[in-house]
Every structure is written in C-alpha cells, then in structure tokens.
Design an enzyme around this catalytic site. Structure first.
Site, PDB file in Angstrom:
ATOM      1  N   CYS A   1      -1.398   8.735   3.596  1.00  0.00           N
ATOM      2  CA  CYS A   1      -1.309   8.108   2.280  1.00  0.00           C
ATOM      3  C   CYS A   1      -2.553   8.395   1.452  1.00  0.00           C
ATOM      4  CB  CYS A   1      -1.090   6.611   2.421  1.00  0.00           C
ATOM      5  SG  CYS A   1      -2.358   5.778   3.400  1.00  0.00           S
TER       6      CYS A   1
ATOM      7  N   GLU B   1       0.887  -1.173   0.000  1.00  0.00           N
ATOM      8  CA  GLU B   1       0.000   0.000   0.000  1.00  0.00           C
ATOM      9  C   GLU B   1       0.916   1.210   0.000  1.00  0.00           C
ATOM     10  OE1 GLU B   1      -1.127   3.243   1.737  1.00  0.00           O
ATOM     11  OE2 GLU B   1      -1.708   1.979   3.434  1.00  0.00           O
TER      12      GLU B   1
END
Length: 689
Positions: free
Chosen positions: A303, A264
């Site tokens: 993120c 990720e």
C-alpha cells in the site's frame, strides 16, 4: 502434472467464541502463487458471527480490562518472543503467497517486531494503571472545589480488523498490538488469498495460551452478516481498496451506531527527485535504488509502494535509463529459490487485474521498460504462477493526464513523470488526492522546506532521503510502529500505529467534572484540592507498599542571600546579568533587581525536602513541567510543599516510579516554582532477600 499440484489442500478454520470451526460449504481453493498448486480451502458460511461478537464483549473484554496497561504489555512481549521462536514455520508457508525470504521478513518479523515494540513502548510511556489521564487538570473554581480531568478508558466492544492480502502477518499484528494494549478484544478477518498464513499464526497464538482465550478471534472466509451486529462500542478497521472501504464504512449498522471506522486504503504514493539531485549525485542514485526497490519488494504489492516517480524534466531520460537497467537485472521466479529477488503476484486474478490497470495507464503514458504480457522468469511455473515482470511507464505531460493520478496498478508498476519547477512537482504529488507516504530526495534545505510543507496536508508520512541518512534510513515504504500509518483523502482518512497514539484509537475520552477529592479517586492521581495526609513519617521513608497518594511533606524554610546567588553563579559559571548586575537587572521589565537563579531555587528546594539517609527512594530520574513563576530576591525565604501525586509500580520489578507534586513558595505565599519530581522507589524496605 507435478506432485505439488496434486497436493490435497487443507481446510482452514475460523477461531470464534473459544473454538475452531469450519464453514458449512465447499468454499474456495487457494493456490500457491508461484506454482498454482492448491494450498488451502476457505469457507465461513454458516458461522454465527453475532455470537462471536457477544463472546468478545461479554466474556473476553472484562478479562482484558481487569489487567493494567503494563500487564497487557507483558503479555504482548511474551507472545512476540514465542512467535519469534516459531518464525521459520511461518517463513516456509509464506513462500506460497509469492513472498521471497526478504519479503517474508517484512511481513513476519516486521509484524512480530511491532508486537514487541508496542510492548516496550507501553511499559515505558504508559502508567501501570487501567485508566489514563489525558492532559492537565482544568480548575473550574477559584477555591479548588470543582475541577475537571479528561480520562481515557477502554471501549467495551470488539475491534474488527479486516486486512488486505499483501501482509497476512504484519497486517494483523500491527492492528492487534495497540488494540490489546488498550484492553479491547479483536476479531481478525484476513483477505482470503493469503489467509492460510494468518490462520497458522493465530493457531500458534491460541496454542501458546499467553493471551486470555478469545482475545484474538479469526474469521477464515467472508464476514457474512458480521457488520449487521456491530454497536457503538465496537471498532472496525479496514485495509485494502478504497472502493471496498467506502462500501464497508457506509454499512447501515456502522452508520446507524456511529461505529468508529478506520480505513487505510491503497494510494498513489509519489517520490520526488529534487532539482539539485541530478545524475552523478548520491541523491539521484538513492532515488533510482528506492524506486526500483519499491516496485519489486512484495512484487509491488504494498500500500506504500511508489507508483509515481516525479523528476526534473532535464533528468527524466537518465532516470528512465537507470531504472530500466536496474529492473532488467531483477531475477523473477519461485520465491523458494534463493537467487530469486522478486516473486509472483498473489494470484492469477490479481495479475490480470494489474494488466488491466496497466492498459489504462498506457492510454496516456508510454511503456518504457518491461512487457506486461510477456513473462520472463528464472524459476517457477510461467503458466500457473502469477508472475509479472516490472513495468515502467513515462509521461512527458503529467499535468494534462488523469489516469496516472487516478488508476493504481497494484503490482510492480510505476510511472515516471517530468516536472519543470518545484511547484509543479508538488502539484503532481497532490494530484494523488491523498496518499499514505511521499518521499523527497534532495540535499538542499530550501527544497526540503518548500516540498515538505507542500506535501504534508496530503500525506500521512513524508520521508526525506539524502546522502547523510542513506545508511540509516528505513526507506520510503516502511511503516514503523512509532510513526502514524494512514493518510487523508484517497488513502482513507484513517490513522494507525503512531506509538501510543494508536492505543488511544480504542479508548474513549471522557471529561469528568467534580470535586478534586473524588476526581483523584477516579484517576488514581492526586490533584490540587484533593485529600492529603501527613503522619509524621517523611514520605521518602515509605516504600511503595506503604506510600499513599496524597502523602505530603511541608518543609522548613531557607532564606536566599546575595552570597548564595554569587556563589552559585561562580560555581556553575552562570553569570547572566540578571543575577550579577543590579542596574541591568532593574532595567529588565520583569525584575526589580538581582534575582536568584531558577536552578538555585530548585537546588534549595531539594535540600529542603530530601531525606538524606539510605531508604526506599533509590534515584531521582527527572523533573517534568518545571516553571518559574515569581522572581526570588536576596532576603526572600523559601519553603516547599511536596505531595505524592502518582504511584506507578513496575510489573516484575522490585521498584516503581513515583511522581511528586513540588511547589516552592516564599514568605508572602507567592508561588515561586512548580514542577513534578520523578523518583524510583523500592516496593519494600529493607529490600526482600
């Protein structure tokens, strides 16, 4: 020099193979992000990582796999409740990472909430077993002597979770939750900058004694040669930069052993302002609020943060003005002060990294708000603290630019990009080459359809924001336990969470072929062709302590009359022509005349198999997979075969769920209806005092 700066840092320890160990070297000193004071020293040199992996595989894994999904979920629930009691200790240390109380809430209570969410969903959605069936049985022979069933079983390795610095608690717990539900032990490796908070949480987990010893191991420092020792039964997950992720994914042992690897990576997430959402509309105001929030929460170190704000050209000036005014009002400073709304970046090195990236962006976009080289704070140490005020850039020709679609400044930085039509807006969002999330702010159905379908192949999640969902929406940047977190391309190509989907990342799917009798023994679930038994006792008279898979009842029969059909129609109001009009029913290509209602058939079936007296069956709570296969006409005679298919006792409760295979046939043997009946059944009867 302040007293805070003189504070002696504590030595972080790794928790491996059931004990706390310190590294053999001096290590690196970790600093308070706001004051520059030393917080901790971190080092993992000299640690035996091969032994830690072997301990997880050989000692811890078997203990976890002996537990059922519900038992593991109960542990997570107890752990989540315990950590929630200790949250203030975590909040206090979280301030050193640069997180405000609100930032800490996302990380700390968000992480603990994810544990509790997985514990709850696992008990609701998974059976109380150690093996899962996946999909329906595949008959492989006409006589039911050979069938196949896909099953899911825990991997017999260790899940290695390598996390980023921005969420030292949530980043760990959102990975640990599905891993432990699956029955796989974990090794957590937090990023060094904020590892002191992760270490504290792991210490409290170990001290609680709730999990089997070693279910969670911790590496405080470098991973050293850890990945040299991974096998095909292990899993590696990574959150962080795409460059580091690609390096880890290409590790020789990972490649050689086909180790499951989930990445990720930080991505250039976009938010699109719809062409209908001009200044003065609720959607415009929501867009301004969301972009500013994503730039400042965790100082933009998320993120999922919005890096590209894509807006109609006609609205761009108004958007830049509104964002600039809002960002200028954000109090930046020491997160320990209640008035502060945005803290520092995680470290001075991180601030320099962001400033370097801003310079790259500024080569093809104009800085329209904020000054990356000037620090303006309301509290904290401007020299020692890693403060950076929000910076907004603007690109009038984003399709001709490259850096704004390739370079990420991992901080309070975003670029407004002008578009001329919706197709161009979608193209700009896709220039990110794959992102975790995109958002669209619109109140127009056509805009929503075109944009979402254009964004979906390039994004792991798409949020639609508008006036009706404003109060209930969780926002652009909030990954939720029930939803997938991850994305294609630059975002890493991985997937985390997503409810029980996340659990299955740590299970092996296997197709098992054989006779139904033996397949039922493997899965604990009856299937057609497996053994049945009828001992003269109605299955509904048996509590869970006596009920067995394959217990079967074959009922008496009942004729369906025209009066039954007409009475049911008049009583329920279902006077559909196929039940009431002979000529119209015959004109239907599926019928030869008036037919019985499907729900009349189900009702008659219940009347045939239900045992009326009080007993261990406490309630019928549903019907699954109901299908009507053959029409029933007046004069047809129905019978039922009811078979105990699955028994799912509830941990900590006096009852469990039982799934029954119900098959309704008529006089010629034709299958009329097939479905699963779901009941709550007492574990003992009469109930114990």
């Amino acid at each position: 020099m302040t007293a805070a700066v003189m504070t002696k840092p504590r030595d972080l320890e790794s928790y491996l193979a059931g004990r706390w160990v310190r590294g053999a070297g001096k290590g690196a000193t970790l600093l308070n992000a706001a004051t520059g004071a030393p917080v901790a020293r971190i080092d993992s040199s000299g640690v035996d990582f091969a032994a830690a992996l072997a301990y997880g595989r050989e000692t811890v894994g078997p203990k976890l796999r002996r537990l059922s999904f519900h038992e593991r979920a109960a542990m997570l629930k107890a752990l989540g409740q315990k950590l929630m009691e200790l949250k203030e200790e975590f909040y206090a240390l979280s301030l050193a990472t640069g997180a405000t109380r609100a930032d800490g809430w996302i990380d700390i209570e968000g992480g603990i909430g994810t544990l509790l969410s997985y514990a709850s969903k696992a008990r609701r959605e998974l059976p109380n077993t150690r093996v899962l069936t996946d999909g329906e049985v595949e008959p492989l022979s006409k006589d039911n002597s050979f069938s196949a069933q896909h099953i899911l079983t825990p991997l017999e390795g260790v899940a290695i979770h390598i996390n980023a610095f921005n969420f030292p608690v949530w980043g760990m717990l959102e990975k640990v939750a599905p891993t432990l539900i699956a029955g796989v032990p974990t090794i957590v490796k937090p990023a060094s900058q904020t590892a002191y908070l992760t270490e504290l949480v792991v210490r409290r987990i170990v001290e609680s004694g709730i999990l089997p010893e070693g279910a969670i191991q911790l590496i405080a420092g470098s991973v050293g040669d850890l990945l040299d020792h991974v096998t095909g039964q292990d899993v590696v997950t990574f959150t962080g930069s795409a460059w580091t992720g690609r390096k880890l994914r290409g590790h020789p042992a990972v490649v050689e052993n086909s180790v499951r690897f989930t990445m990720e990576a930080d991505s250039l997430n976009a938010a699109i302002l719809g062409p209908d959402a001009g200044p003065g509309t609720p959607e415009f105001d929501l867009f301004v609020k969301e972009v500013a929030r994503e730039m400042t929460v965790k100082a933009g170190q998320k993120c999922t943060a919005i890096r590209r704000a894509i807006a109609p050209r006609d609205f761009a000036d108004a958007l830049v003005t509104a964002l600039g005014e809002r960002l200028a009002k954000v109090p930046v400073g020491d997160p320990a002060q209640e008035s502060v709304r945005m803290g520092p970046l995680a470290s001075l090195d991180q601030r320099q990294e962001v400033r370097d990236r801003i310079r790259e962006l500024a080569a093809e976009a104009e800085i329209v708000a904020g000054d990356p080289d000037r620090v303006a704070i309301v509290s904290g140490d401007a020299e020692r603290g890693a403060f950076l005020n929000p910076v907004l850039l603007y690109s009038a020709a984003p399709l001709r630019a490259n850096a704004i679609h390739d370079v990420e400044a991992f901080g309070p930085v975003a670029t407004v990009m002008a578009y001329d039509d919706l197709g161009e807006a979608i193209a700009l969002a896709r220039r990110g080459k794959g992102s975790l999330v995109a958002s669209l702010f619109t109140d127009d159905k056509a805009v929503a359809e075109e944009t979402v379908l254009g964004l979906a192949p390039f994004h792991g999640r798409v949020l639609i924001g508008n006036r009706l969902s404003a109060k209930s929406s969780t926002g652009h940047g909030s990954p939720l336990p029930a939803l997938v977190h991850g994305g294609p391309g630059r975002a890493g190509g991985g997937e985390e969470m997503g409810g029980m989907r996340g659990v299955k990342h740590y299970l092996q799917r296997t197709a098992v072929q054989g006779t139904p009798r033996l397949l039922a023994a493997v899965t604990g679930r009856w299937l057609e062709g497996a053994d049945t038994q009828a001992d003269g006792v109605h299955p509904f008279r048996k509590p869970l302590a006596e009920l067995r898979i394959g217990d079967q009842l074959v009922t008496a029969t009942r004729e369906v009359t025209l009066d039954d059909i007409e009475h049911f129609a008049n009583f329920t109001g279902d006077i559909f022509y196929a039940h009431m009009d002979e000529a119209a029913a015959k004109a239907n290509p599926f019928f030869d005349g008036r037919v019985a209602h499907g729900y009349l058939i189900v009702s008659f079936a219940a009347g045939l198999f239900v045992d009326p007296a009080p007993g261990p069956v406490l309630a019928n709570y549903g019907v699954d997979n109901l299908r009507f296969l053959t029409p029933v006409y007046p004069g047809d005679v129905l019978g039922v075969r009811l078979t105990c298919k699955e028994i799912n006792p509830r941990s900590g409760a006096e009852h469990g769920e039982v799934r029954w295979d119900c098959r309704v046939t008529k006089q010629d043997g034709a299958l009329v209806a097939q479905y699963d009946v779901l009941t709550m059944v007492a574990k003992t009867w009469p109930p114990t005092a």
